[in-house]
Design an enzyme around this catalytic site. Structure first.
Site, PDB file in Angstrom:
ATOM      1  CD  GLU A 288      38.075  47.611  31.491  1.00  0.00           C
ATOM      2  OE1 GLU A 288      39.029  48.392  31.328  1.00  0.00           O
ATOM      3  OE2 GLU A 288      37.048  47.902  32.111  1.00  0.00           O
ATOM      4  NE  ARG A 292      46.549  52.967  30.087  1.00  0.00           N
ATOM      5  CZ  ARG A 292      45.384  52.474  30.448  1.00  0.00           C
ATOM      6  NH1 ARG A 292      44.461  52.199  29.536  1.00  0.00           N
ATOM      7  NH2 ARG A 292      45.100  52.232  31.719  1.00  0.00           N
TER       8      ARG A 292
HETATM    9  C1  MV4 Z   1      33.494  43.679  38.084  1.00  0.00           C
HETATM   10  C2  MV4 Z   1      33.452  43.610  39.487  1.00  0.00           C
HETATM   11  C3  MV4 Z   1      32.801  42.538  40.049  1.00  0.00           C
HETATM   12  N1  MV4 Z   1      32.232  41.609  39.275  1.00  0.00           N
HETATM   13  N2  MV4 Z   1      32.916  42.723  37.345  1.00  0.00           N
HETATM   14  C4  MV4 Z   1      35.794  47.883  37.830  1.00  0.00           C
HETATM   15  C5  MV4 Z   1      36.655  48.375  36.729  1.00  0.00           C
HETATM   16  C6  MV4 Z   1      36.264  47.633  35.516  1.00  0.00           C
HETATM   17  N3  MV4 Z   1      37.434  47.270  34.798  1.00  0.00           N
HETATM   18  C7  MV4 Z   1      35.537  46.448  36.003  1.00  0.00           C
HETATM   19  N4  MV4 Z   1      35.339  46.618  37.410  1.00  0.00           N
HETATM   20  C8  MV4 Z   1      34.731  45.663  38.156  1.00  0.00           C
HETATM   21  N5  MV4 Z   1      34.140  44.668  37.447  1.00  0.00           N
HETATM   22  C9  MV4 Z   1      32.297  41.717  37.944  1.00  0.00           C
HETATM   23  N6  MV4 Z   1      31.708  40.788  37.189  1.00  0.00           N
HETATM   24  C10 MV4 Z   1      34.055  44.616  40.225  1.00  0.00           C
HETATM   25  C11 MV4 Z   1      34.699  45.655  39.565  1.00  0.00           C
HETATM   26  C12 MV4 Z   1      35.267  46.645  40.439  1.00  0.00           C
HETATM   27  C13 MV4 Z   1      36.644  46.803  40.573  1.00  0.00           C
HETATM   28  C14 MV4 Z   1      37.550  46.065  39.831  1.00  0.00           C
HETATM   29  C15 MV4 Z   1      38.906  46.245  39.955  1.00  0.00           C
HETATM   30  C16 MV4 Z   1      39.394  47.190  40.847  1.00  0.00           C
HETATM   31  C17 MV4 Z   1      38.527  47.938  41.580  1.00  0.00           C
HETATM   32  C18 MV4 Z   1      37.143  47.779  41.454  1.00  0.00           C
HETATM   33  C19 MV4 Z   1      36.288  48.548  42.220  1.00  0.00           C
HETATM   34  C20 MV4 Z   1      34.942  48.381  42.088  1.00  0.00           C
HETATM   35  C21 MV4 Z   1      34.440  47.449  41.193  1.00  0.00           C
END
Ligand code: MV4
Length: 449
Positions: A288, A292
């Site tokens: 993402e 900000r």
């Molecule tokens: C993911 C992922 C694993 N694989 N996408 C969590 C916040 C959002 N910005 C996207 N997130 C995640 N996306 C894929 N393809 C795991 C997460 C995720 C995570 C990411 C960053 C910090 C903490 C997290 C906790 C759970 C899941």
């Protein structure tokens, strides 16, 4: 330069922006809700104006009242801080329409990055690595079932209007696909009023590493290193550090240059953060972009000595970034610990109330950004962040030792805080070794009631 800025926020970030204004010779205007009369940002600002009752929708999100406050005080610009209206494209537009400079991204930047599926497509165009998955939205069960084998399991369904962890669903096998799809769509509809979803491979045990950038609309852009935000719980970051224990010079440059391509590609304006997942093999994937200033911007300030809020204000006032990549030098190691009014022994339940004692730590390499003071009552209406302890050391080892020393000095009496939680984490062998991922808190930090 602006003569007067209105700060459309409260708490520690409002204080942070007021401090930058004072050092730049800019008059600051605070806004506040009826329960925030005694809040520190009101006391520190040059002027203050009440914009409504406690509920955020009636005050800190009340666009007409905020625009009116800027008009009656003669503020030429509004700094939104983080949260509240910081990533509201409509507010950014209303500011422009009223001849007020919004200190932040353009409405177009905000809109594009708010649509996660469009943002991902755009990133791919600029050769920013993305997680393999659907190209754009998945609009039916049938489409998902056709796509799934090529992506593989586990996969993750994400709400396009979500972000920050809201509206995601992990699918382990083919048999769960249909149900997961329908649940994801209906959850997205009720949470965001928009049922659009997209799908990608699920990266297991990733690190969350984000790149700070500054950019102007004419294509000047710099990256200011990374922040590792893997220590979080339920998508709430708790500890952030820079540099990341898992990056080397080469990967830092690759991720930095990818972020710059993204910023230039979309004509990004201001301070921004490009979030990535980094897997065990040091592959990185765009997640993402946050349009900000973030809570954790301070760790970047400590390792670069650059005041990011002043840079935001300068870019907004002049339309020009006056830093070059060669001006950005990273030095030492910084760690930020979020001090929340929460009881970590009661599942991090919010814990507002009267601050009886507040004795922040000091000494070399210690910074405390906070808004509380003895006798202040933390209201229950807003988020529980009381402040941040930021430490700097020549290396990670010194930073950890300094953080533990500072936590030991820190006294907050009256409300429960995350201070004991941080002591646990900083002493944990996994944290000390740097070998952890986004599951660290759930896996290793157990709390007895
Ligand atoms: C993911 C992922 C694993 N694989 N996408 C969590 C916040 C959002 N910005 C996207 N997130 C995640 N996306 C894929 N393809 C795991 C997460 C995720 C995570 C990411 C960053 C910090 C903490 C997290 C906790 C759970 C899941």
């Amino acid at each position: 330069m602006f003569k007067k800025i209105l700060i459309a926020n409260r708490g520690e970030i409002a204080v942070r922006v007021i401090r930058a204004c004072k050092e730049m010779g800019i008059v600051s205007v605070a806004i506040y809700s009826e329960v925030d009369r005694e809040s520190l940002h009101v006391k520190l600002a040059d002027e203050a104006i009440c914009v409504g009752p406690a509920a955020p929708a009636d005050s800190y999100l009340n666009i007409p009242a905020i625009i009116a406050a800027a008009e009656v005080t003669g503020a030429e610009a509004i700094h939104p801080g983080y949260g509240f209206l910081a990533e509201n494209d409509y507010f950014s537009e209303v500011c422009h329409a009223n001849n007020i400079v919004f200190i932040g991204a353009t409405p177009e930047n905000i809109r594009l990055m708010g649509n996660k599926s469009e943002a991902k497509k755009t990133m791919k165009r600029f050769k920013v690595p993305c997680v393999p998955g659907s190209v754009g939205l998945v609009s039916s069960e049938a489409e998902l079932e056709k796509l799934a084998p090529s992506i593989g399991f586990p996969l993750i369904i994400k709400a396009s209007a979500g972000g920050g962890g809201k509206g995601m669903r992990v699918v382990e096998s083919k048999t769960e696909l249909k149900k997961a799809f329908n649940m994801a769509v209906s959850e997205a509809k009720s949470a965001f009023g928009n049922g659009d979803v997209y799908v990608e491979k699920f990266i297991e045990g990733p690190r969350h590493v984000e790149i700070q950038i500054l950019s102007d609309r004419s294509g000047r852009a710099v990256y200011l290193g990374e922040r590792d935000c893997s220590i979080q719980r339920r998508h709430q970051k708790l500890i952030e550090e820079s540099p990341s224990p898992i990056l080397d010079e080469k990967l830092r440059r690759k991720m930095g240059e990818a972020s710059i391509r993204a910023a230039k590609g979309i004509g990004y304006q201001g301070a921004g953060t490009v979030e990535f997942l980094v897997d065990k093999h040091q592959n990185f994937y765009f997640m993402e972009m946050n349009t900000r200033i973030q809570v954790e911007h301070t760790v970047t300030e400590m390792v670069t000595t650059i005041d990011l809020v002043k840079e935001q204000i300068k870019i907004a006032a002049t339309n020009k970034l006056d830093l070059k990549q060669s001006d950005i030098k990273l030095s030492g190691h910084a760690i930020e610990l979020r001090i929340n009014a929460e009881d970590h022994e009661k599942n991090f339940a919010p814990c507002p109330g009267l601050i009886k004692l507040f004795l922040p730590p000091g000494g070399i390499g210690v910074r405390v950004d906070s808004y509380i003071y003895p006798g202040y009552t933390v209201p229950p209406y807003y988020d529980s962040l009381l402040g941040k302890l930021i430490v700097w050391g020549h290396d990670r080892k010194e930073a950890i030792a300094r953080a533990l020393r500072a936590l030991d000095e820190f006294v907050i009496d009256g409300v429960k805080t995350t201070i004991p939680f941080h002591v646990d984490v900083l002493q944990h062998p996994r944290f000390i070794s740097g070998d952890f991922d986004t599951h660290f808190v759930d896996k290793y930090i157990h709390k007895i009631r």
